[in-house]
Design a protein around this motif. Structure first.
Motif, PDB file in Angstrom:
ATOM      1  N   GLY A   1       0.841  -1.189   0.000  1.00  0.00           N
ATOM      2  CA  GLY A   1       0.000   0.000   0.000  1.00  0.00           C
ATOM      3  C   GLY A   1       0.873   1.234   0.000  1.00  0.00           C
ATOM      4  O   GLY A   1       2.074   1.171  -0.297  1.00  0.00           O
ATOM      5  N   TYR A   2       0.286   2.370   0.364  1.00  0.00           N
ATOM      6  CA  TYR A   2       1.069   3.613   0.387  1.00  0.00           C
ATOM      7  C   TYR A   2       2.227   3.505   1.370  1.00  0.00           C
ATOM      8  O   TYR A   2       3.365   3.784   1.035  1.00  0.00           O
ATOM      9  N   ARG A   3       1.911   3.091   2.615  1.00  0.00           N
ATOM     10  CA  ARG A   3       2.962   2.967   3.624  1.00  0.00           C
ATOM     11  C   ARG A   3       2.743   1.734   4.497  1.00  0.00           C
ATOM     12  O   ARG A   3       3.155   1.693   5.649  1.00  0.00           O
ATOM     13  N   HIS A   4       2.048   0.739   3.959  1.00  0.00           N
ATOM     14  CA  HIS A   4       1.861  -0.516   4.686  1.00  0.00           C
ATOM     15  C   HIS A   4       1.934  -1.681   3.706  1.00  0.00           C
ATOM     16  O   HIS A   4       1.769  -1.495   2.505  1.00  0.00           O
ATOM     17  N   SER A   5       2.220  -2.855   4.254  1.00  0.00           N
ATOM     18  CA  SER A   5       2.377  -4.042   3.417  1.00  0.00           C
ATOM     19  C   SER A   5       1.644  -5.224   4.020  1.00  0.00           C
ATOM     20  O   SER A   5       1.454  -5.309   5.234  1.00  0.00           O
ATOM     21  N   ILE A   6       1.255  -6.157   3.131  1.00  0.00           N
ATOM     22  CA  ILE A   6       0.577  -7.384   3.534  1.00  0.00           C
ATOM     23  C   ILE A   6       1.317  -8.557   2.897  1.00  0.00           C
ATOM     24  O   ILE A   6       1.637  -8.526   1.711  1.00  0.00           O
TER      25      ILE A   6
ATOM     26  N   GLN B   1       1.813   1.685  14.711  1.00  0.00           N
ATOM     27  CA  GLN B   1       2.689   1.284  13.615  1.00  0.00           C
ATOM     28  C   GLN B   1       3.426   0.004  13.992  1.00  0.00           C
ATOM     29  O   GLN B   1       3.831  -0.180  15.137  1.00  0.00           O
ATOM     30  N   ARG B   2       3.622  -0.874  12.997  1.00  0.00           N
ATOM     31  CA  ARG B   2       4.397  -2.106  13.214  1.00  0.00           C
ATOM     32  C   ARG B   2       5.528  -2.144  12.206  1.00  0.00           C
ATOM     33  O   ARG B   2       5.286  -2.122  11.002  1.00  0.00           O
ATOM     34  N   ASN B   3       6.757  -2.194  12.717  1.00  0.00           N
ATOM     35  CA  ASN B   3       7.932  -2.124  11.861  1.00  0.00           C
ATOM     36  C   ASN B   3       8.418  -3.478  11.374  1.00  0.00           C
ATOM     37  O   ASN B   3       9.302  -3.550  10.522  1.00  0.00           O
ATOM     38  N   VAL B   4       7.862  -4.550  11.928  1.00  0.00           N
ATOM     39  CA  VAL B   4       8.204  -5.904  11.476  1.00  0.00           C
ATOM     40  C   VAL B   4       6.903  -6.641  11.150  1.00  0.00           C
ATOM     41  O   VAL B   4       5.852  -6.335  11.725  1.00  0.00           O
ATOM     42  N   PRO B   5       6.937  -7.591  10.229  1.00  0.00           N
ATOM     43  CA  PRO B   5       5.718  -8.346   9.913  1.00  0.00           C
ATOM     44  C   PRO B   5       5.124  -8.985  11.166  1.00  0.00           C
ATOM     45  O   PRO B   5       5.828  -9.646  11.939  1.00  0.00           O
ATOM     46  N   THR B   6       3.831  -8.734  11.383  1.00  0.00           N
ATOM     47  CA  THR B   6       3.128  -9.221  12.563  1.00  0.00           C
ATOM     48  C   THR B   6       1.896  -9.990  12.110  1.00  0.00           C
ATOM     49  O   THR B   6       1.126  -9.507  11.279  1.00  0.00           O
ATOM     50  N   LYS B   7       1.718 -11.190  12.652  1.00  0.00           N
ATOM     51  CA  LYS B   7       0.608 -12.040  12.232  1.00  0.00           C
ATOM     52  C   LYS B   7      -0.730 -11.451  12.662  1.00  0.00           C
ATOM     53  O   LYS B   7      -0.913 -11.081  13.823  1.00  0.00           O
ATOM     54  N   LEU B   8      -1.667 -11.381  11.713  1.00  0.00           N
ATOM     55  CA  LEU B   8      -3.040 -10.950  11.989  1.00  0.00           C
ATOM     56  C   LEU B   8      -3.867 -12.216  12.167  1.00  0.00           C
ATOM     57  O   LEU B   8      -4.189 -12.901  11.193  1.00  0.00           O
TER      58      LEU B   8
ATOM     59  N   GLU C   1       2.040 -19.329   2.178  1.00  0.00           N
ATOM     60  CA  GLU C   1       1.489 -20.575   1.627  1.00  0.00           C
ATOM     61  C   GLU C   1       0.645 -21.302   2.673  1.00  0.00           C
ATOM     62  O   GLU C   1      -0.240 -22.081   2.324  1.00  0.00           O
ATOM     63  N   GLN C   2       0.891 -21.044   3.939  1.00  0.00           N
ATOM     64  CA  GLN C   2       0.125 -21.664   5.031  1.00  0.00           C
ATOM     65  C   GLN C   2      -1.136 -20.874   5.374  1.00  0.00           C
ATOM     66  O   GLN C   2      -1.773 -21.126   6.386  1.00  0.00           O
ATOM     67  N   ASN C   3      -1.491 -19.901   4.537  1.00  0.00           N
ATOM     68  CA  ASN C   3      -2.678 -19.062   4.722  1.00  0.00           C
ATOM     69  C   ASN C   3      -2.573 -18.180   5.966  1.00  0.00           C
ATOM     70  O   ASN C   3      -3.567 -17.856   6.604  1.00  0.00           O
ATOM     71  N   GLU C   4      -1.376 -17.763   6.316  1.00  0.00           N
ATOM     72  CA  GLU C   4      -1.177 -16.830   7.421  1.00  0.00           C
ATOM     73  C   GLU C   4      -0.994 -15.436   6.841  1.00  0.00           C
ATOM     74  O   GLU C   4      -0.328 -15.263   5.819  1.00  0.00           O
ATOM     75  N   LEU C   5      -1.579 -14.467   7.509  1.00  0.00           N
ATOM     76  CA  LEU C   5      -1.529 -13.085   7.047  1.00  0.00           C
ATOM     77  C   LEU C   5      -0.634 -12.282   7.979  1.00  0.00           C
ATOM     78  O   LEU C   5      -0.838 -12.263   9.199  1.00  0.00           O
ATOM     79  N   TYR C   6       0.364 -11.611   7.392  1.00  0.00           N
ATOM     80  CA  TYR C   6       1.275 -10.759   8.153  1.00  0.00           C
ATOM     81  C   TYR C   6       1.144  -9.330   7.648  1.00  0.00           C
ATOM     82  O   TYR C   6       1.143  -9.086   6.447  1.00  0.00           O
ATOM     83  N   MET C   7       1.040  -8.406   8.596  1.00  0.00           N
ATOM     84  CA  MET C   7       0.841  -6.995   8.287  1.00  0.00           C
ATOM     85  C   MET C   7       1.977  -6.195   8.906  1.00  0.00           C
ATOM     86  O   MET C   7       2.437  -6.515   9.996  1.00  0.00           O
ATOM     87  N   PHE C   8       2.395  -5.125   8.210  1.00  0.00           N
ATOM     88  CA  PHE C   8       3.384  -4.238   8.821  1.00  0.00           C
ATOM     89  C   PHE C   8       3.405  -2.902   8.096  1.00  0.00           C
ATOM     90  O   PHE C   8       2.919  -2.766   6.973  1.00  0.00           O
ATOM     91  N   GLY C   9       3.947  -1.899   8.807  1.00  0.00           N
ATOM     92  CA  GLY C   9       4.051  -0.559   8.262  1.00  0.00           C
ATOM     93  C   GLY C   9       3.227   0.449   9.042  1.00  0.00           C
ATOM     94  O   GLY C   9       2.847   0.238  10.192  1.00  0.00           O
ATOM     95  N   TRP C  10       2.945   1.544   8.374  1.00  0.00           N
ATOM     96  CA  TRP C  10       2.178   2.650   8.948  1.00  0.00           C
ATOM     97  C   TRP C  10       0.754   2.182   9.211  1.00  0.00           C
ATOM     98  O   TRP C  10       0.205   1.381   8.456  1.00  0.00           O
ATOM     99  N   ASN C  11       0.119   2.700  10.255  1.00  0.00           N
ATOM    100  CA  ASN C  11      -1.206   2.205  10.653  1.00  0.00           C
ATOM    101  C   ASN C  11      -2.102   3.339  11.150  1.00  0.00           C
ATOM    102  O   ASN C  11      -2.938   3.142  12.012  1.00  0.00           O
ATOM    103  N   GLU C  12      -1.933   4.519  10.611  1.00  0.00           N
ATOM    104  CA  GLU C  12      -2.675   5.712  11.040  1.00  0.00           C
ATOM    105  C   GLU C  12      -4.189   5.505  11.052  1.00  0.00           C
ATOM    106  O   GLU C  12      -4.900   6.039  11.892  1.00  0.00           O
ATOM    107  N   TYR C  13      -4.714   4.743  10.112  1.00  0.00           N
ATOM    108  CA  TYR C  13      -6.160   4.555   9.974  1.00  0.00           C
ATOM    109  C   TYR C  13      -6.618   3.149  10.347  1.00  0.00           C
ATOM    110  O   TYR C  13      -7.759   2.791  10.102  1.00  0.00           O
TER     111      TYR C  13
END
Length: 158
Positions: A7-12, A38-45, A16-28
């Motif tokens: 995204g603009y300042r976040h990533s998903i 904000q999460r600076n390292v990939p974090t499991k959702l 392969e195991q169907n796990e979702l990791y989110m990181f980056g800016w989180n203003e909204y």
């Protein structure tokens, strides 16, 4: 890794195991953790631990997750209705878009989301200049059908 979306300042990241990791800016709340930290390292959702995922998209300031069942989840910035939940309120936790049940593919921009269902396209948010140049006040807060891509092309020729 199955897929990555930026995204603009976040990533998903979808593994392969169907796990979702989110990181980056989180203003909204676009990371989906029920906060705006904000999460600076990939974090499991963990919200999607029991939901098989077909597609993920990190949009400008919002995120969209398409379940394998065709159901759609949206979260993050929503000032233009881009989440398709009949509101302008941002969502910091994934929210199921109840009007969408059979989505096959998704696409998005900064302030809008497109959903492709078997027989039609659906749009939510503020249309860009390529979809008619409507103003912010003309935002679509509930998903609205778009009859065909040729309609947009024909409209631009007028």
């Amino acid at each position: 890794m199955k897929t990555v979306s930026l995204g603009y300042r976040h990533s998903i990241v979808l593994t392969e195991q169907n796990e979702l990791y989110m990181f980056g800016w989180n203003e909204y709340g676009q990371l989906g953790f029920s906060d705006t930290t904000q999460r600076n390292v990939p974090t499991k959702l963990t919200f999607f631990d029991n939901v098989p995922i077909r597609q993920v998209i990190a949009c400008g300031y919002h995120s969209i997750v398409l379940a394998a069942t065709g159901e759609l989840y949206a979260f993050g910035r929503n000032d233009c209705g881009q989440l398709g939940i009949n509101s302008r309120k941002d969502k910091t936790r994934p929210k199921k878009v109840v009007e969408i049940r059979h989505a096959e593919q998704i696409a998005c921009g900064y302030y809008h989301t497109f959903v492709f269902e078997p027989s039609h396209y659906i749009q939510a948010g503020t249309p860009s200049s390529t979809t008619g140049g409507k103003k912010w006040l003309d935002a679509i807060f509930l998903p609205r059908g778009v009859s065909a891509a040729s309609d947009v092309t024909n409209e631009k020729r007028k």
